[in-house]
Design an enzyme around this catalytic site. Structure first.
Site, PDB file in Angstrom:
ATOM      1  N   LYS A   1       0.867  -1.190   0.000  1.00 38.07           N
ATOM      2  CA  LYS A   1       0.000   0.000   0.000  1.00 38.07           C
ATOM      3  C   LYS A   1       0.891   1.224   0.000  1.00 38.07           C
ATOM      4  CE  LYS A   1      -4.166   1.610  -0.180  1.00 38.07           C
ATOM      5  NZ  LYS A   1      -5.302   1.191   0.627  1.00 38.07           N
TER       6      LYS A   1
ATOM      7  N   SER B   1      -1.600  -1.243  -4.096  1.00 31.20           N
ATOM      8  CA  SER B   1      -2.744  -0.355  -3.942  1.00 31.20           C
ATOM      9  C   SER B   1      -2.246   1.001  -3.469  1.00 31.20           C
ATOM     10  CB  SER B   1      -3.743  -0.929  -2.928  1.00 31.20           C
ATOM     11  OG  SER B   1      -4.331  -2.126  -3.406  1.00 31.20           O
TER      12      SER B   1
END
Length: 377
Positions: free
Chosen positions: A161, A231
């Site tokens: 992330k 992400s």
């Protein structure tokens, strides 16, 4: 060391009652929790606040059990969430644990190994640049060391992330005399994902420093990692990494496998990854094999050329439904149908993550006797 994997359903983005029940019963020990990866029912975009809501609730829950400030836990326990549960996808989260184990490891049976690492804060001006590529590569190597994995070939999946550039972050960077790669928050997410994929490729030897250049981001699509899932979101300001592999120094019956997906219709890659784990999808996993599956992770991307196997698709031209929502629903349905379970982590935005227009799939499963879902092997 032994890894545990617990896939849990939720009624809403702040519902962690399933984990709380496991913690209360002692089936999961709070100090053993090393990471959480999940799917929330948000839109998956810049303003998807379901991710922050879940993270805040998780850290508050673990903080109570560990008597530790939630903000301290947030800095050391990666909580990586993907918004968007289109179609048959089911909101869920996977809790990963690891604990010391006196059982001698079996060198002939490499078991699931889990590593984690969190970088220092990434300033807005570094997002989507060579600096972020280097930060990701360094953090992935730290996660490998944390998992005691020396050979990059033993790594099967790297979930990352990265932060994105919001309007406020862009303005703060400008006020400090810096420039950002883009002031468009959505475009910045694409740059952040691409830089993350290049960083993984660099760390795992899938690319050279010369190949993994800033100029190639969102341009040199022939360069990709077959093991990176990246992400980006507003809820983080650092690079969070959770790394999975198989290691002869770990114990237990859990293993992980991965395959690249050539395109959004690549059923063969899905059935093959289950076959790699000793599971038979003919055409769907049976109840016993399905009960052995602990987690499934997918990265996918609408083919930017506008065609799938020579036929036109309209995902990129639809102004009513975002293309990423289209692809998550489509590929999610394909994989869930084979797995027989909608609790699939399907994330769009697969720039440089698997073949262009395709993506990747990874799965964790237990070998041997069937265990109850949520039970650590």
């Amino acid at each position: 060391m032994r890894a545990g994997v617990h896939r849990l359903s939720m009624a809403h983005p702040g519902d962690l009652s399933a984990l709380e029940a496991l913690l209360t019963a002692g089936e999961v020990k709070a100090p053993d929790v090393v990471a959480v990866i999940g799917k929330t029912e948000g839109n998956g975009g810049v303003n998807d606040f379901t991710r922050g809501y879940f993270t805040q609730t998780l850290m508050a829950l673990l903080g109570r059990h560990l008597d530790t400030p939630p903000e301290e836990l947030a800095r050391r326990i990666p909580c990586i969430l993907s918004g968007g549960t289109e179609g048959v996808l089911s909101p869920h989260y996977v809790v990963f644990t690891r604990a010391a184990d006196d059982t001698p490891p079996d060198p002939a049976w490499p078991a699931l190994a889990i590593g984690r690492a969190v970088s220092a804060r990434v300033p807005p001006q570094d997002i989507g640049t060579r600096s972020q590529i280097g930060t990701v590569a360094e953090t992935v190597r730290a996660a490998m060391a944390d998992a005691a994995i020396a050979d990059p070939m033993d790594v099967h999946f790297v979930q990352i992330k990265c932060p994105c550039i919001t309007s406020a972050r862009a303005e703060a960077a400008r006020a400090a005399g810096h420039t950002v790669v883009t002031a468009d928050p959505n475009r910045s997410m694409a740059y952040a994902r691409a830089a993350g994929a290049f960083g993984v490729a660099l760390a795992l030897g899938e690319a050279t420093p010369g190949d993994a250049s800033q100029e190639g981001l969102l341009a040199a699509f022939q360069l990709f990692s077959t093991r990176a899932s990246v992400s980006s979101g507003v809820e983080v300001d650092a690079v969070e990494v959770v790394l999975f592999g198989n290691s002869p120094t770990w114990t237990g019956s859990l293993r992980i496998a991965h395959r690249p997906m050539a395109d959004a219709l690549d059923v063969g890659a899905v059935t093959q990854v289950f076959s790699d784990l000793g599971l038979s999808a003919a055409p769907q996993l049976g109840p016993e094999d399905g009960a052995r599956v602990r987690a499934v992770f997918v990265k996918c991307e609408p083919d930017r050329r506008g065609r799938i196997r020579a036929h036109r698709h309209t995902m990129l031209d639809d102004t009513d439904i975002n293309a990423q929502r289209h692809i998550r629903g489509a590929v999610g349905g394909l994989v869930a149908a084979i797995a027989g379970d909608g609790r699939i982590f399907v994330s769009g935005g697969a720039e440089h993550q698997g073949p262009d227009g395709g993506g990747l799939i990874a799965a964790i499963a237990a070998a041997g006797p069937v265990r109850a879902q949520g039970e650590a092997a």
